[in-house]
Design a protein around this motif. Structure first.
Motif, PDB file in Angstrom:
ATOM      1  N   VAL A  12     -69.035  -0.882  24.894  1.00 16.59           N
ATOM      2  CA  VAL A  12     -69.738  -0.964  25.205  1.00 16.59           C
ATOM      3  C   VAL A  12     -69.990  -1.186  23.763  1.00 16.59           C
ATOM      4  O   VAL A  12     -69.309  -1.464  22.606  1.00 16.59           O
ATOM      5  CB  VAL A  12     -70.398   0.627  24.925  1.00 16.59           C
ATOM      6  CG1 VAL A  12     -71.722   1.122  23.965  1.00 16.59           C
ATOM      7  CG2 VAL A  12     -70.192   1.518  26.304  1.00 16.59           C
ATOM      8  N   PRO A  13     -70.797  -2.631  23.589  1.00 17.66           N
ATOM      9  CA  PRO A  13     -71.460  -2.519  22.174  1.00 17.66           C
ATOM     10  C   PRO A  13     -71.564  -2.408  20.737  1.00 17.66           C
ATOM     11  O   PRO A  13     -71.595  -1.185  21.367  1.00 17.66           O
ATOM     12  CB  PRO A  13     -72.368  -4.345  22.695  1.00 17.66           C
ATOM     13  CG  PRO A  13     -72.454  -4.635  23.713  1.00 17.66           C
ATOM     14  CD  PRO A  13     -72.043  -2.686  24.614  1.00 17.66           C
ATOM     15  N   ALA A  14     -70.549  -2.751  19.839  1.00 10.67           N
ATOM     16  CA  ALA A  14     -70.486  -1.812  18.861  1.00 10.67           C
ATOM     17  C   ALA A  14     -72.159  -1.861  18.247  1.00 10.67           C
ATOM     18  O   ALA A  14     -72.111  -1.150  17.363  1.00 10.67           O
ATOM     19  CB  ALA A  14     -69.910  -2.676  17.599  1.00 10.67           C
ATOM     20  N   SER A  15     -73.045  -2.763  18.180  1.00 10.94           N
ATOM     21  CA  SER A  15     -74.341  -2.833  17.848  1.00 10.94           C
ATOM     22  C   SER A  15     -74.935  -1.961  17.761  1.00 10.94           C
ATOM     23  O   SER A  15     -75.968  -1.205  17.463  1.00 10.94           O
ATOM     24  CB  SER A  15     -74.469  -4.534  18.581  1.00 10.94           C
ATOM     25  OG  SER A  15     -74.632  -4.737  19.576  1.00 10.94           O
ATOM     26  N   LEU A  16     -74.630  -1.412  19.374  1.00 11.61           N
ATOM     27  CA  LEU A  16     -75.785  -0.251  19.721  1.00 11.61           C
ATOM     28  C   LEU A  16     -75.721   0.927  19.000  1.00 11.61           C
ATOM     29  O   LEU A  16     -76.595   1.913  19.099  1.00 11.61           O
ATOM     30  CB  LEU A  16     -75.808  -0.285  21.428  1.00 11.61           C
ATOM     31  CG  LEU A  16     -76.225  -1.554  22.221  1.00 11.61           C
ATOM     32  CD1 LEU A  16     -75.872  -0.787  24.017  1.00 11.61           C
ATOM     33  CD2 LEU A  16     -77.695  -1.605  22.214  1.00 11.61           C
ATOM     34  N   VAL A  17     -73.860   0.932  18.772  1.00 10.41           N
ATOM     35  CA  VAL A  17     -73.688   1.974  17.983  1.00 10.41           C
ATOM     36  C   VAL A  17     -74.422   1.911  16.346  1.00 10.41           C
ATOM     37  O   VAL A  17     -74.440   2.396  16.564  1.00 10.41           O
ATOM     38  CB  VAL A  17     -72.820   1.823  17.857  1.00 10.41           C
ATOM     39  CG1 VAL A  17     -71.649   3.684  16.964  1.00 10.41           C
ATOM     40  CG2 VAL A  17     -71.859   2.198  19.728  1.00 10.41           C
ATOM     41  N   GLU A  18     -74.059   0.215  15.958  1.00 13.25           N
ATOM     42  CA  GLU A  18     -74.872   0.395  14.801  1.00 13.25           C
ATOM     43  C   GLU A  18     -76.283   0.553  14.613  1.00 13.25           C
ATOM     44  O   GLU A  18     -76.575   1.373  13.600  1.00 13.25           O
ATOM     45  CB  GLU A  18     -74.746  -1.215  14.400  1.00 13.25           C
ATOM     46  CG  GLU A  18     -72.924  -0.834  14.293  1.00 13.25           C
ATOM     47  CD  GLU A  18     -72.239  -2.729  13.523  1.00 13.25           C
ATOM     48  OE1 GLU A  18     -73.057  -3.288  13.935  1.00 13.25           O
ATOM     49  OE2 GLU A  18     -70.922  -2.523  13.924  1.00 13.25           O
ATOM     50  N   SER A  19     -76.902  -0.057  15.829  1.00 14.17           N
ATOM     51  CA  SER A  19     -78.275   0.353  15.918  1.00 14.17           C
ATOM     52  C   SER A  19     -78.908   1.567  16.348  1.00 14.17           C
ATOM     53  O   SER A  19     -80.088   2.269  15.566  1.00 14.17           O
ATOM     54  CB  SER A  19     -78.496  -0.731  16.533  1.00 14.17           C
ATOM     55  OG  SER A  19     -78.987  -1.774  17.014  1.00 14.17           O
TER      56      SER A  19
END
Length: 290
Positions: free
Chosen positions: A165-172
């Protein structure tokens, strides 16, 4: 549209014939076994297994459904499978998600604690003592659930999938104010349906087919799961057949075992169509990536 050449059509026909033959080889034993459950015991003893039995009989199924413990076993197995699958998914999912986050400290150390039991174990006696003397699970429904809650294999499958899962989704999600649990529920779980369905199938099959936990921990007949009842029925029928008790060939020993088998596999067979479309994707991504 691409027009297939004669060689491509022949190759496709050949592949279809091979797959059809393979499907027949898989289905044929199942059909023969089902017909055995509808045969009389005498025809089985004298003529063996046949696709079309000489004497049809539903005595075995009548005996199965007249046994009140079958319904009790069904209730226990369904309860254990549903509760155990949900709890195990939650625990394995949370552990796998924690180990998939790069910034979590000592996540490799935690992974090692999960990995070591896959290679080494303390043995049956310490496991039994922990479950009975420390956890006090003897003769409780939790004895059928707790010992199988955590599977390191399932934890690593889920960890590897969560890592894709892309880390950018979690960061967002974190920038928008989501905590760890809310991120896991709102972001990770909806994106991880293939691996969740795959692991749920593994766990459900494990709980549904488990009979050894009841053998170790359960003495109360009202807590016997379906598979353990099948094991006991098989033992009793083997004794009846070997000693010629209860009327010899009139007792449907073989057909009763087969009929009980078909009664017990029903719910699991019905479960496969709902998770089949997720299975290949979940197992491939969860096993390879990460």
């Amino acid at each position: 549209m691409h027009k297939r050449s004669p060689s491509e059509r022949i190759a496709q026909l050949f592949i279809h014939l091979i797959l059809f033959a393979f499907a027949v080889c898989c289905i044929y034993p199942f059909i023969v076994t089902f017909m055995v459950s509808l045969s009389s015991e005498k025809s089985i003893l004298f003529n063996g297994y046949q696709l079309i039995p000489e004497q049809f009989s539903t005595l075995a199924y009548r005996m199965v459904f007249q046994n009140q413990f079958i319904y009790t076993g069904y209730g226990v197995s369904i309860l254990v499978t549903v509760v155990g699958t949900l709890l195990s998914l939650f625990i394995c999912g949370m552990a796998g998600y924690a180990m998939s986050i790069q910034r979590v400290r000592y996540r490799n150390v935690v992974a090692m604690f999960f990995y070591l039991p896959m290679i080494f174990n303390a043995g049956t006696l310490p496991w039994y003592l922990v479950c009975t003397q420390f956890l006090h699970l003897q003769n409780t429904v939790w004895a059928l659930i707790v010992p199988l809650l955590v599977s390191p294999f399932n934890v690593f499958l889920m960890r590897n999938y969560f890592a894709t899962v892309p880390a950018s989704l979690v960061e967002s999600a974190e920038i928008d104010g989501c905590g760890v649990m809310k991120t896991f529920v709102k972001i990770i779980i909806p994106l991880s349906k293939p691996i969740i369905a795959t692991v749920a199938l593994f766990i459900g099959l494990m709980y549904w087919n488990d009979w050894s936990s009841a053998l170790w921990f359960i003495d109360n007949t009202h807590l016997y799961p379906l598979q353990y009842m099948l094991y006991r029925i098989k033992s009793i029928m083997d004794f009846v057949r070997q000693n010629g008790a209860m009327g010899g060939t009139d007792m449907p020993a073989a057909t009763f075992q087969v009929a009980t088998l078909f009664v017990t596999i029903g719910p699991i067979v019905l479960l496969y169509p709902f998770v089949q479309r997720y299975f290949v994707k979940g197992i491939m991504v969860g096993a390879v990536k990460g």
